[in-house]
Scaffold this motif. Structure first.
Motif, PDB file in Angstrom:
ATOM      1  N   TYR A 199       0.830  -1.207   0.000  1.00 57.24           N
ATOM      2  CA  TYR A 199       0.000   0.000   0.000  1.00 57.24           C
ATOM      3  C   TYR A 199       0.869   1.264   0.000  1.00 57.24           C
ATOM      4  O   TYR A 199       0.496   2.282  -0.605  1.00 57.24           O
ATOM      5  CB  TYR A 199      -0.930  -0.003   1.210  1.00 57.24           C
ATOM      6  N   PHE A 208      -2.556   0.241  -3.513  1.00 56.67           N
ATOM      7  CA  PHE A 208      -3.047   1.601  -3.325  1.00 56.67           C
ATOM      8  C   PHE A 208      -4.088   1.971  -4.373  1.00 56.67           C
ATOM      9  O   PHE A 208      -5.013   2.734  -4.108  1.00 56.67           O
ATOM     10  CB  PHE A 208      -1.864   2.572  -3.390  1.00 56.67           C
ATOM     11  N   ASN A 209      -3.925   1.446  -5.581  1.00 59.63           N
ATOM     12  CA  ASN A 209      -4.847   1.782  -6.670  1.00 59.63           C
ATOM     13  C   ASN A 209      -5.088   0.560  -7.562  1.00 59.63           C
ATOM     14  O   ASN A 209      -4.661   0.523  -8.705  1.00 59.63           O
ATOM     15  CB  ASN A 209      -4.310   2.948  -7.509  1.00 59.63           C
ATOM     16  N   GLU A 229      -9.502   0.084  -2.725  1.00 61.07           N
ATOM     17  CA  GLU A 229      -8.094  -0.064  -2.381  1.00 61.07           C
ATOM     18  C   GLU A 229      -7.945  -1.324  -1.538  1.00 61.07           C
ATOM     19  O   GLU A 229      -8.918  -1.846  -0.987  1.00 61.07           O
ATOM     20  CB  GLU A 229      -7.586   1.156  -1.611  1.00 61.07           C
TER      21      GLU A 229
END
Length: 498
Positions: A199, A208-209, A229
């Motif tokens: 992350y 994170f994405n 996420e």
């Protein structure tokens, strides 16, 4: 001979019960494996989707056909050159063309060719059914197969290709199907510590994405089965539940097809093959829900063969996906063309005899530029363009028997093994280039630029399609999320100017 090839997008073998997964994702595929032959080290030579299926249906390496990318010059097969007469050169006939000439009627139910404009995979297909929805669920695909089998199953000599999309991101199995795994624990890896590290890092489809920055591929990313996420184990469970539910939904329809064959009285007489175009990363190298490397998660795929002429059991030898065409061709009593790179492992299927290879080299050219050598328990990955993923070093070495998720790089502490892996890559490359120069196997000296490695052409174009399309926007996205240092790393590495 009746042949059913069930071709599943993004299916990794270790999420099937017959490959020892702890969840009941695949009871119908497991039943086929119980009575058939299961292959544990079967790899797509060229990943992901377009390169994989091109290699499969032409039985040639991407380094020979030129198809290693999803866009640019290396998304389309190289021209045949002077040897291209009224028809393609006979030595380079497709798998389906060979079966047709042997009297087998070939049929495909798949949106794949129109989704990717990979019309080469239809070469030799006599009958093509396209639902025209590139993300069609199994319940949209199944009626085409149902109608065709109802009318034709008891005919002699057919090959039916049925392509299911469901395990592919986005994970959007109809909500009314529920979550069969709500009460089942998620796989133990990645653990919380790993997820937290992922992350804090970055890269397309990272924790994170996972939706790949600001890009929403289908306009439907706000799906209940997918978290925005992956910050902890709870998010990961939601994510992997979505993937596994797609597998189970698809498997239900595999069962329906098998029931149709039973109703028509031909199930026992049909050679049934279950496989995939590539696997799916579920955290490996901080990639969630995509297929971005020349690694174990992306390139290792399931293969189950069941039916007449099949010796039940397990084959642990190394095989390429391109080896399937000559294998089935052998079982059908036809002859493979001289221009195929694939080698038949029919002796394994029919008699249980060893017919594997000593080593393999696999490729990725759409999300990164990589080649990897696979031998014994080792996988060595050589990265030429990382596609914006900091987890990729230039050279990495993994013991995939002990470390299937490729978490510990041994390239620095096992220098002799690393050197051997690099020598496999170099020897493989030299052999393929010699085949082009000499007109041997899948090499074609008459094609323009045939002696040029398509990997170098892709690098000259600016890299793999998905990276060069999105890294500029991705860096801007990172800045909008307060990750200026990471944005600067991408901009510096890829000469992005603001």
């Amino acid at each position: 001979m009746r042949i059913l090839y069930i071709d599943i997008d993004s299916l990794r073998p270790d999420h099937l019960g017959c490959y020892d997964y702890h969840r009941d994702t695949s009871p119908n595929i497991d039943a086929l494996a119980a009575d058939g032959r299961r292959f544990t080290n079967y790899y797509a030579s060229d990943a992901p989707c377009g390169p994989s299926r091109t290699a499969l249906f032409l039985s040639r390496f991407g380094i020979h056909t030129g198809v290693i990318n999803h866009g640019g010059i290396n998304a389309d097969p190289r021209r045949y050159g002077h040897g291209r007469g009224f028809r393609y050169p006979g030595k380079f006939q497709s798998w389906m063309s060979v079966l047709v000439e042997h009297g087998i009627h070939t049929v495909s139910v798949s949106p794949f060719a129109s989704r990717h404009d990979t019309w080469q995979v239809l070469e030799g297909i006599a009958e093509f059914h396209d639902p025209r929805d590139s993300h069609a669920h199994a319940r949209e695909i199944y009626p085409y197969a149902e109608e065709w089998l109802a009318d034709n199953a008891d005919d002699d000599d057919w090959f039916l290709h049925v392509n299911f999309w469901d395990p592919h991101t986005e994970y959007n199995t109809p909500l009314e199907y529920g979550n069969p795994f709500e009460d089942d624990p998620a796989p133990e890896w990645p653990d919380q510590e790993t997820i937290e590290a992922h992350y804090q890092s970055y890269g397309p489809h990272s924790a994170f994405n996972p939706e790949s920055a600001s890009i929403d591929w289908s306009g439907s990313w706000n799906l209940e089965r997918m978290p925005e996420e992956i910050a902890d184990r709870e998010d990961f469970k939601q994510w992997v539940d979505g993937y596994d539910t797609g597998i189970r939904f698809m498997d239900d329809h595999v069962g329906k097809i098998c029931d149709l064959l039973r109703e028509q009285g031909v199930f026992e007489e049909t050679l049934i093959i279950v496989s995939a175009d590539h696997g799916e990363a579920l955290g490996e190298f901080n990639v969630y829900g995509d297929h971005q490397a020349a690694d174990q998660a992306t390139c290792r795929v399931p293969l189950i063969v069941s039916g007449p002429q099949v010796e039940p059991g397990v084959d642990d030898d190394l095989h390429y996906q391109i080896d399937l065409a000559p294998t089935v061709t052998d079982l059908a009593g036809a002859e493979s063309p001289a221009g195929w790179d694939g080698r038949s492992f029919a002796p394994s299927v029919s008699d249980g005899e060893a017919a594997g290879r000593k080593s393999l080299v696999v490729s990725q050219g759409a999300w990164a530029c990589q080649r990897a050598a696979r031998w014994d328990d080792w996988l060595l990955i050589r990265t030429y363009h990382d596609g914006g993923k900091p987890a990729f070093d230039d050279v990495m070495l993994f013991d995939v028997a002990e470390d299937p998720h490729q978490t510990t790089d041994h390239s620095s502490d096992r220098s002799e093994v690393t050197a051997h892996g690099l020598s496999i890559l170099q020897q493989w490359h030299d052999d393929r280039m010699l085949e082009v120069a000499r007109g041997e196997n899948g090499g074609n000296p008459e094609t323009p630029d045939g002696i040029v490695d398509p990997m170098w052409e892709t690098l000259r174009e600016g890299g793999p399609l998905h990276a060069r399309e999105s890294l500029d926007d991705y860096a801007e996205y990172l800045r909008s999320e307060g990750r200026d240092v990471q944005a600067e790393e991408i901009e510096t590495n890829y000469n992005i100017r603001r």
